[in-house]
Write a protein that holds these residues in place. Structure first.
Motif, PDB file in Angstrom:
ATOM      1  N   VAL A 597       0.882  -1.182   0.000  1.00  0.00           N
ATOM      2  CA  VAL A 597       0.000   0.000   0.000  1.00  0.00           C
ATOM      3  C   VAL A 597       0.910   1.220   0.000  1.00  0.00           C
ATOM      4  O   VAL A 597       1.658   1.444   0.947  1.00  0.00           O
ATOM      5  CB  VAL A 597      -0.905   0.018   1.251  1.00  0.00           C
ATOM      6  N   ASP A 598       0.859   2.010  -1.088  1.00  0.00           N
ATOM      7  CA  ASP A 598       1.817   3.109  -1.194  1.00  0.00           C
ATOM      8  C   ASP A 598       1.172   4.492  -1.195  1.00  0.00           C
ATOM      9  O   ASP A 598       1.842   5.486  -1.425  1.00  0.00           O
ATOM     10  CB  ASP A 598       2.709   2.933  -2.433  1.00  0.00           C
ATOM     11  N   HIS A 599      -0.113   4.566  -0.969  1.00  0.00           N
ATOM     12  CA  HIS A 599      -0.741   5.884  -0.922  1.00  0.00           C
ATOM     13  C   HIS A 599      -2.086   5.790  -0.202  1.00  0.00           C
ATOM     14  O   HIS A 599      -2.597   4.701   0.041  1.00  0.00           O
ATOM     15  CB  HIS A 599      -0.944   6.439  -2.336  1.00  0.00           C
ATOM     16  N   GLU A 600      -2.622   6.944   0.103  1.00  0.00           N
ATOM     17  CA  GLU A 600      -3.935   7.016   0.747  1.00  0.00           C
ATOM     18  C   GLU A 600      -5.004   7.157  -0.329  1.00  0.00           C
ATOM     19  O   GLU A 600      -4.719   7.598  -1.448  1.00  0.00           O
ATOM     20  CB  GLU A 600      -3.943   8.232   1.697  1.00  0.00           C
ATOM     21  N   TRP A 601      -6.244   6.791  -0.017  1.00  0.00           N
ATOM     22  CA  TRP A 601      -7.343   6.975  -0.945  1.00  0.00           C
ATOM     23  C   TRP A 601      -8.640   7.189  -0.172  1.00  0.00           C
ATOM     24  O   TRP A 601      -8.704   6.909   1.024  1.00  0.00           O
ATOM     25  CB  TRP A 601      -7.470   5.779  -1.892  1.00  0.00           C
ATOM     26  N   LEU A 602      -9.626   7.689  -0.913  1.00  0.00           N
ATOM     27  CA  LEU A 602     -10.939   7.953  -0.305  1.00  0.00           C
ATOM     28  C   LEU A 602     -11.922   6.916  -0.816  1.00  0.00           C
ATOM     29  O   LEU A 602     -12.109   6.782  -2.030  1.00  0.00           O
ATOM     30  CB  LEU A 602     -11.427   9.354  -0.690  1.00  0.00           C
ATOM     31  N   GLU A 603     -12.556   6.182   0.088  1.00  0.00           N
ATOM     32  CA  GLU A 603     -13.589   5.228  -0.319  1.00  0.00           C
ATOM     33  C   GLU A 603     -14.919   5.972  -0.424  1.00  0.00           C
ATOM     34  O   GLU A 603     -15.314   6.688   0.510  1.00  0.00           O
ATOM     35  CB  GLU A 603     -13.693   4.097   0.708  1.00  0.00           C
ATOM     36  N   ILE A 604     -15.594   5.807  -1.551  1.00  0.00           N
ATOM     37  CA  ILE A 604     -16.866   6.502  -1.777  1.00  0.00           C
ATOM     38  C   ILE A 604     -17.830   5.537  -2.472  1.00  0.00           C
ATOM     39  O   ILE A 604     -17.420   4.750  -3.340  1.00  0.00           O
ATOM     40  CB  ILE A 604     -16.631   7.802  -2.599  1.00  0.00           C
ATOM     41  N   HIS A 605     -19.091   5.565  -2.062  1.00  0.00           N
ATOM     42  CA  HIS A 605     -20.087   4.656  -2.636  1.00  0.00           C
ATOM     43  C   HIS A 605     -20.387   5.065  -4.092  1.00  0.00           C
ATOM     44  O   HIS A 605     -20.376   6.260  -4.409  1.00  0.00           O
ATOM     45  CB  HIS A 605     -21.376   4.697  -1.798  1.00  0.00           C
TER      46      HIS A 605
END
Ligand code: SF4
Length: 717
Positions: A597-605
């Protein structure tokens, strides 16, 4: 490095509060590999991707190896003598000009019990203030408050072994397969063997797939679910009347409150179907033995402490406490968040949560320490930042905590750090907080030190050094001792074992704890431990630690969360953790875990993504009432409509810029879990600026653009 090990050290994992025992295999003073200890009481031969593989940070190229002193906008290397001399001169100047309460310190929940004990003693005895806190303030302080108020002791009432012995378990606001993976696996095994699970979380966590029923309340409304469960238990005659009358007080008042929380009314508040609330109540109450497990999704709310008291109500109504299989198990985040608080690294208590205002207790410490100590409580973390911004707090000593990344309302935290006249950071890497330091002291990781950690089961376990701190870095215990001595107050320890002996002398709950016994007793010791070494896997088998031996019900109505969605901010952001990284990511981002895992992300429906015109992988801006960040979006049905989720492992994203200063009414724990936000598309897939760390890791490779940038700028090369 290859070849056979020339030494193996058994120690305790320094990541999460599960407290896995690990065997660290070394050759020529370097770590070859790490394997789980087969006889670890919490892990039983297992370990997760962090404990097993995330150790290369210890020799990362940008590890701090010499003291640094601010030199204009930069730092320059300094000797230990000069750095400690500067600290002593500044703290002494500030104390004599403004008094001891103009100085505050944070101990570290990543550090050992002995480090934290030494730190709070230095602050109280050498400086003369109770301005000491630790990061339990921002995670499980509501748990501590609630357990003390309802039951009389601030710790899990049982052990992880209770999970296998339970016929049913409720999981609330916790995602163990990611946050506490070894416990997550134990829960999964139990479910496969027949333990009925109820999962309560706005997100569909992995363990929901193993549950009899999954409840997904709107963020901030879990308290209403708990009242609904209590309503059904009372209405359907599932209470344990004998237990209630023999061992508790206050049930009548709670019973008067419950009629209002019918499953239908709770459905209105929470969105959870009434039928599911009834099912969940029956699963729990009808089980012979049942446990409740919770995490930060329960505590990091405006009424987090009140909600944990509502959990205690369920156990007390049904008498499911004080027996094997019927436990209350808060899953602590940091490896030693339980211990740091047990050690009195808090502004209002000495060891074992005894008030600083308790004259008898204070006199015992004064007699041992040879100084008088203040009786009024000191500042909590959030109050320290407020006082710094107001110009009343002049100096801070921050040990092993990156508050400029992990604490809420980052803008306010940074304003506070900038306003200080003097800031000391004691850490293993440069981080967002050290940017504002005047002196940075190079410290040691858990693989380089001796001491003890206390896990989420109240289990005190030894931590043994497998390697030496690199370069001129020193152990934290040594550093704190030296600073205290330079301030004119010698702690007088030859090593961490002496500190534990002192803790045992001054703390009845630790009376039988000592390094020798811990080396003999490989399962560790769960406090309270009697003077002859008998520990306590289960609390409250006979009575509660409150007057009359009776537990207290809490008749607390549901109250709405501090933030809510509106036309301008239509989505609710929930923050949390991911399996491969830990907290601010300082350690795991410098290991091969970043290849996973090399970055952040936003989970969105998908529904919300469509409304916002966002496709999977797009770069999005997330705006709250107090801040704005950018990161890639991941469109997924794992999150329910109306909500988005991200973690805070990558400083490039600065997730906590979004979180406001709403906090728990009793403990000031921030409301991380409910932030109203708006999401908008700002570009195609992140172009690399949002990919945090280069894939090459460890001492053979560059640590990512951002980290190298900081190291170069801050350490002057
Ligand atoms: Fe370490 Fe927690 Fe993983 Fe165990 S579960 S190895 S304590 S991070």
């Amino acid at each position: 490095m290859s070849g056979p090990p020339d030494n193996t050290v058994t120690t305790t994992c320094g990541y999460c509060g599960v407290g896995c025992r690990l065997e660290v295999h070394t050759a020529a003073g370097a770590i070859l590999n790490v394997t789980p200890a087969l006889d670890g009481p919490a892990n039983r031969g297992h370990a997760c991707v962090k404990g097993r593989f995330a150790h290369r940070f210890t020799r990362a190229r940008d590890r701090l190896t010499e003291p640094l002193i601010r030199d204009g906008d930069d730092f320059r290397a300094a000797s230990w003598e000069e750095a400690i001399g500067r600290i002593t001169a500044e703290l002494t100047r500030i104390k004599s000009a403004h008094g001891p309460n103009a100085i505050a310190a944070l101990a570290s929940s990543r550090a050992t019990n002995e480090d934290c004990y030494a730190m709070q003693r230095m602050v109280r005895a050498a400086i003369g203030t109770n301005n000491i806190d630790n990061c339990s303030r921002v995670c499980h302080s509501p748990t501590s408050f609630a357990l003390l108020s309802s039951l009389g002791a601030s710790g899990a009432t049982g052990s992880f072994d209770d999970i296998a012995a339970a016929d049913a378990a409720i999981l609330i606001g916790v995602n163990p397969t990611e946050g506490h993976p070894v416990v997550g696996a134990r829960i999964k095994q139990a479910a496969l063997r027949g333990t009925k699970l109820v999962t309560i979380d706005p997100r569909r966590i992995e363990l929901a797939d193993y549950a009899a029923v999954h409840l997904a309340p709107r963020p901030g409304t879990t308290a209403a679910v708990l009242l609904g469960l209590a309503h059904v238990i009372e209405r359907d005659g599932l209470t344990d009347r004998n237990f209630i009358s023999a061992s508790t007080e206050g049930y009548e008042t709670l019973a008067e409150l419950l009629p209002a929380y019918t499953p239908e009314s709770v459905q209105e508040i929470t969105g959870v179907p009434a039928a599911d609330i009834q099912t969940a109540a029956h699963v729990y109450a009808e089980a012979g033995e049942a446990s409740v497990i919770w995490g930060l999704g329960m505590t990091e709310h405006l009424y987090g402490s009140e909600s944990v008291r509502l959990i205690c109500n369920l156990a007390l109504m049904t008498g499911k406490i004080g027996r094997r299989g019927s436990a209350l198990l808060p899953l602590r985040g940091q490896n030693n968040v339980q211990g740091a608080s047990d050690m009195g690294a808090l502004p209002d208590v000495f060891t074992a949560y005894r008030s600083v205002g308790n004259d008898e207790v204070a006199r015992a410490f004064e007699a041992h320490w040879g100084v008088s100590v203040p009786r009024e409580r000191g500042l909590r973390i959030n109050e320290m930042f407020d006082a710094a911004v107001a110009g009343e707090l002049k100096a801070m000593y921050i040990f092993g905590e990156d508050v400029a990344q992990t604490d809420p309302n980052t803008t306010h935290v940074i304003a506070a750090l900038k306003r200080l006249e003097f800031l000391v950071c004691q850490d293993i890497f440069q981080n967002e907080t050290t940017k504002y330091a005047d002196v940075v002291l190079p410290a040691s990781s858990f693989l380089e030190k001796l001491g003890t950690f206390t896990n989420a089961e109240r289990r005190i376990q030894l931590v043994e050094p497998a390697i030496d701190p690199p370069g001129g870095a020193r152990t934290d215990f040594e550093i704190i001792g030296e600073v205290s001595r330079a301030l004119g107050y010698d702690l007088g320890y030859d090593g961490p074992a002496d500190a534990m002996d002192e803790i045992a002398t001054l703390t009845p709950d630790f009376a039988g704890v000592g390094f020798e016994g811990l080396r003999r007793e490989r399962s560790g010791l769960q406090w309270p431990v009697t003077a002859d070494g008998v520990d306590s896997p289960i609390l409250f088998e006979r009575e509660f630690d409150l007057p009359g031996g009776r537990a207290r019900f809490a008749a607390l109505p549901y109250k709405a969360p501090g933030d809510s969605a509106d036309a301008e901010y239509p989505l609710i952001l929930i923050t949390g953790r991911r399996l491969h990284h830990y907290n601010a990511g300082t350690m795991t981002r410098r290991t091969a875990n970043v290849e996973l895992v090399d970055h952040e992300w936003l989970e969105i429906h998908p529904d919300d993504a469509e409304r916002a015109g966002v496709a999977d992988g797009d770069l999005v801006a997330v705006r709250s009432r107090v801040g704005r960040i950018e990161l890639p979006a991941r469109v997924t049905e794992r999150i329910v409509p109306g909500h988005v989720f991200t973690a805070f492992h990558f400083p490039e994203v600065r997730t906590n810029l979004l979180v406001g200063d709403s906090s728990d009414v009793n403990t000031a724990c921030p409301e991380y879990k409910v932030t109203a936000v708006a999401v908008e598309r700002v570009g195609d897939r992140a172009d690399g600026d949002h990919v945090a760390v280069d894939r090459a890791v460890g001492d053979r490779a560059a640590v990512g653009r951002a980290a190298v940038g900081r190291a170069t700028i801050r350490s002057g090369g």
